[in-house]
Design an enzyme around this catalytic site. Structure first.
Site, PDB file in Angstrom:
ATOM      1  N   LYS A 172      -7.607  -0.332  -2.345  1.00  0.00           N
ATOM      2  CA  LYS A 172      -7.413   0.180  -0.994  1.00  0.00           C
ATOM      3  C   LYS A 172      -7.973   1.587  -0.828  1.00  0.00           C
ATOM      4  CE  LYS A 172      -3.206  -2.293  -1.564  1.00  0.00           C
ATOM      5  NZ  LYS A 172      -1.811  -2.066  -1.861  1.00  0.00           N
ATOM      6  N   GLY A 230      -8.843   5.972   2.117  1.00  0.00           N
ATOM      7  CA  GLY A 230      -7.768   5.100   1.670  1.00  0.00           C
ATOM      8  C   GLY A 230      -7.148   4.479   2.896  1.00  0.00           C
ATOM      9  N   SER A 251       3.674   1.921   2.706  1.00  0.00           N
ATOM     10  CA  SER A 251       5.060   1.569   2.410  1.00  0.00           C
ATOM     11  C   SER A 251       5.761   2.596   1.535  1.00  0.00           C
ATOM     12  CB  SER A 251       5.116   0.203   1.721  1.00  0.00           C
ATOM     13  OG  SER A 251       4.588  -0.786   2.548  1.00  0.00           O
ATOM     14  N   THR A 311       0.755  -1.223   0.000  1.00  0.00           N
ATOM     15  CA  THR A 311       0.000   0.000   0.000  1.00  0.00           C
ATOM     16  C   THR A 311       0.791   1.281   0.000  1.00  0.00           C
ATOM     17  OG1 THR A 311      -1.698  -1.108   1.243  1.00  0.00           O
ATOM     18  CG2 THR A 311      -1.928   1.214   1.026  1.00  0.00           C
TER      19      THR A 311
END
Length: 184
Positions: free
Chosen positions: A44, A58, A137, A12
């Site tokens: 997402k 999100g 990430s 993500t």
């Protein structure tokens, strides 16, 4: 996510950009376990419509945990229609204090097209500076790229798409398979 429970799981990048009366939330589709891409088309970013008011969320982190939080947020918004800040603060309080919820491992970016909030399990409800927020990430890469692109002539969607492409080029846990939602 906790390394003891899910070693090597990554996924993500979520980015929100506010510009020209619009807010765009973009999320990539990659979920990885160590060096392996488990899924490249995960969604997402979600649109909710509690009480007839559009809200886009999100999420980064555990999907089941994020959906639990989305359900809670939706209930908070139904009980306080049109009051996104109040609903986010109430969710953060519950998340921080509830014995079950405090174990949930996710982060949220929430917008109603006017305000943008980053909501965390540490009890944070942060309103970003510079009209850009990012989590996950590749969040720092997307954030840096979007902040730089805010000096360009691109509209909100253009900034979000270009910043996510830059993040995908740099972060091995981010891909270019985007889900994009626009409010405003």
């Amino acid at each position: 996510m906790s390394d003891e429970k899910f070693p090597g799981w990554h996924g993500t990048t979520i980015l929100a950009v506010r510009r020209g009366g619009k807010v765009v939330v973009a999320g990539d589709g990659q979920v990885s376990v160590g060096p392996t891409v488990m899924k490249g088309t995960a969604r997402k970013v979600r649109r909710l419509t509690p009480g007839g008011h559009d809200v886009v969320v999100g999420f980064a982190g555990s999907t089941a945990d994020a959906f639990t939080l989305l359900e809670r947020l939706e209930k908070k918004l139904e009980s306080a229609p049109g009051q996104l800040a109040r609903a986010c603060v109430d969710l953060a309080k519950d998340w921080r204090m509830d014995k079950y919820l405090r174990n949930l491992e996710a982060m949220l970016i929430v917008t109603d097209g006017k305000d943008i909030f980053v909501v965390t399990g540490a009890g944070d409800v942060l309103e970003p500076e510079h009209d850009v927020a990012a989590i996950g990430s590749g969040g720092n890469y997307a954030l840096a790229a979007a902040r730089g692109l805010m000096a360009s002539d691109l509209d909100a969607e253009g900034v979000a798409r270009k910043a996510m492409a830059i993040a995908a080029d740099i972060c091995v846990y981010t891909n270019g398979n985007l889900t994009v939602e626009i409010l405003g």
